[in-house]
Design a protein around this motif. Structure first.
Motif, PDB file in Angstrom:
ATOM      1  N   SER A  34    -121.696  53.726  24.154  1.00  0.00           N
ATOM      2  CA  SER A  34    -122.587  52.755  23.511  1.00  0.00           C
ATOM      3  C   SER A  34    -121.869  51.497  23.044  1.00  0.00           C
ATOM      4  O   SER A  34    -122.441  50.698  22.306  1.00  0.00           O
ATOM      5  N   LYS A  35    -120.632  51.316  23.472  1.00  0.00           N
ATOM      6  CA  LYS A  35    -119.860  50.140  23.042  1.00  0.00           C
ATOM      7  C   LYS A  35    -120.638  48.853  23.317  1.00  0.00           C
ATOM      8  O   LYS A  35    -121.272  48.736  24.375  1.00  0.00           O
ATOM      9  N   THR A  36    -120.596  47.956  22.380  1.00  0.00           N
ATOM     10  CA  THR A  36    -121.274  46.648  22.395  1.00  0.00           C
ATOM     11  C   THR A  36    -122.804  46.742  22.286  1.00  0.00           C
ATOM     12  O   THR A  36    -123.482  45.729  22.157  1.00  0.00           O
ATOM     13  N   LYS A  37    -123.357  47.958  22.358  1.00  0.00           N
ATOM     14  CA  LYS A  37    -124.822  48.091  22.339  1.00  0.00           C
ATOM     15  C   LYS A  37    -125.327  48.332  20.917  1.00  0.00           C
ATOM     16  O   LYS A  37    -124.663  49.010  20.126  1.00  0.00           O
ATOM     17  N   PRO A  38    -126.501  47.808  20.607  1.00  0.00           N
ATOM     18  CA  PRO A  38    -127.006  47.929  19.228  1.00  0.00           C
ATOM     19  C   PRO A  38    -127.473  49.336  18.880  1.00  0.00           C
ATOM     20  O   PRO A  38    -127.817  50.135  19.756  1.00  0.00           O
ATOM     21  N   VAL A  39    -127.501  49.593  17.586  1.00  0.00           N
ATOM     22  CA  VAL A  39    -127.950  50.880  17.063  1.00  0.00           C
ATOM     23  C   VAL A  39    -129.368  51.208  17.541  1.00  0.00           C
ATOM     24  O   VAL A  39    -129.677  52.361  17.844  1.00  0.00           O
ATOM     25  N   MET A 217    -116.439  66.393  30.831  1.00  0.00           N
ATOM     26  CA  MET A 217    -117.011  65.325  30.018  1.00  0.00           C
ATOM     27  C   MET A 217    -117.111  64.057  30.857  1.00  0.00           C
ATOM     28  O   MET A 217    -116.108  63.612  31.418  1.00  0.00           O
ATOM     29  N   LEU A 218    -118.326  63.502  30.932  1.00  0.00           N
ATOM     30  CA  LEU A 218    -118.529  62.253  31.658  1.00  0.00           C
ATOM     31  C   LEU A 218    -118.774  61.167  30.628  1.00  0.00           C
ATOM     32  O   LEU A 218    -119.486  61.377  29.656  1.00  0.00           O
ATOM     33  N   ARG A 219    -118.188  59.994  30.836  1.00  0.00           N
ATOM     34  CA  ARG A 219    -118.367  58.882  29.888  1.00  0.00           C
ATOM     35  C   ARG A 219    -119.217  57.810  30.569  1.00  0.00           C
ATOM     36  O   ARG A 219    -118.729  57.050  31.392  1.00  0.00           O
ATOM     37  N   ILE A 220    -120.497  57.784  30.213  1.00  0.00           N
ATOM     38  CA  ILE A 220    -121.416  56.929  30.958  1.00  0.00           C
ATOM     39  C   ILE A 220    -122.036  55.858  30.069  1.00  0.00           C
ATOM     40  O   ILE A 220    -122.745  56.164  29.102  1.00  0.00           O
ATOM     41  N   GLY A 221    -121.734  54.610  30.358  1.00  0.00           N
ATOM     42  CA  GLY A 221    -122.259  53.500  29.586  1.00  0.00           C
ATOM     43  C   GLY A 221    -123.375  52.777  30.324  1.00  0.00           C
ATOM     44  O   GLY A 221    -124.567  52.921  30.005  1.00  0.00           O
ATOM     45  N   THR A 222    -122.994  51.999  31.322  1.00  0.00           N
ATOM     46  CA  THR A 222    -123.941  51.176  32.073  1.00  0.00           C
ATOM     47  C   THR A 222    -125.127  51.981  32.614  1.00  0.00           C
ATOM     48  O   THR A 222    -126.265  51.515  32.568  1.00  0.00           O
ATOM     49  N   GLY A 223    -124.861  53.149  33.104  1.00  0.00           N
ATOM     50  CA  GLY A 223    -125.910  53.989  33.699  1.00  0.00           C
ATOM     51  C   GLY A 223    -126.953  54.432  32.693  1.00  0.00           C
ATOM     52  O   GLY A 223    -128.045  54.859  33.079  1.00  0.00           O
ATOM     53  N   ILE A 224    -126.641  54.315  31.407  1.00  0.00           N
ATOM     54  CA  ILE A 224    -127.607  54.691  30.363  1.00  0.00           C
ATOM     55  C   ILE A 224    -128.162  53.465  29.644  1.00  0.00           C
ATOM     56  O   ILE A 224    -129.368  53.317  29.467  1.00  0.00           O
TER      57      ILE A 224
END
Ligand SMILES: *Cc1c(COP(=O)(O)O)cnc(C)c1O
Length: 229
Positions: A34-39, A217-224
């Protein structure tokens, strides 16, 4: 697509990929980066049942942490951690994925001891050997694990790696399989206090090959959450 639809789609791909290679999807944890993404966007994710979040900056965990009351929410620090930032996140991090030096482990140990915690960590390995990547070299990883194993308030529970941006599917998979082989080698050494149960590998563009290679463990940012600025 909405965040909940994205999550649904990632979950379906994880399930299908796991099944196709004979793995149990339950053994694979999705971490929403969730880096850079708002709460507000993260709350959409929690509404869809997501409770593991990955951040690469300690300050961002500190800022977002109080916005979530649900104690089931888990915070993963996946980015480079400077020693002077450890004290800010030590009471908040479920898992620190990016330990690549004894000095950093020592600081984590010291801060964890102060709050009576045993901090779970992963050793970040620079499997590709590319100069720009952080992480300990494959060669030095065993030695680092052995050294850290003496620290009582830190527990190594696995390895983490980041692949190379422009690698092909086959290159990613080969790289992830190398991390898997390294973790098996370390597991066979039976170092006390060192556990090789987690493999944190795979991002939006390469998580299928990571699953095939044994990721837990998968670390998924953009895809979510969609693209970042
Ligand atoms: C940003 C980041 C991710 C997520 O990347 P996406 O391509 O957006 O899925 C995963 N791992 C680390 C270490 C990151 O910094």
């Amino acid at each position: 697509m909405s965040i909940s639809e994205n999550i649904e789609s990632v979950r379906n791909i994880v399930k299908a990929t796991a099944k196709a290679c004979g793995r149990n999807p339950e053994d694979i944890k999705i971490i929403a980066v969730s880096k850079t993404k708002p709460v507000s966007m993260m709350k959409e994710a929690t509404d869809a049942g997501m409770c593991e979040f990955g951040e690469n900056r300690p300050q961002e965990i500190v800022r977002k942490y109080p916005e979530f009351e649900d104690e089931n929410i888990k915070w993963h620090l996946i980015g480079q951690l400077q020693k002077n930032k450890v004290r800010h996140i030590i009471d908040k991090a479920e898992l620190i994925h990016s330990v690549d030096s004894y000095d950093l482990a020592l600081e984590i140990n010291k801060r964890a001891e102060l709050i009576d915690k045993v901090q779970d960590i992963l050793i970040q390995v620079n499997i590709s050997g590319e100069e720009t990547k952080s992480g300990v070299s494959e060669k030095k990883c065993v030695e680092l694990c052995k050294k850290i194993s003496d620290l009582e308030n830190v527990r190594i529970i696995g390895l983490m790696t980041i692949s190379v941006f422009d690698y092909s599917y086959d290159e990613n998979k080969e790289l992830f399989l190398k991390l898997k082989a390294l973790s098996e080698k370390i597991a066979d050494m039976n170092i006390k206090n060192v556990f090789m149960k987690e493999l944190s590998m795979g991002m939006t563009h390469d998580y299928k090959e990571a699953i095939e290679a044994g990721a837990t463990m998968l670390r998924i940012g953009t895809g979510i959450f969609g693209f970042r600025e």
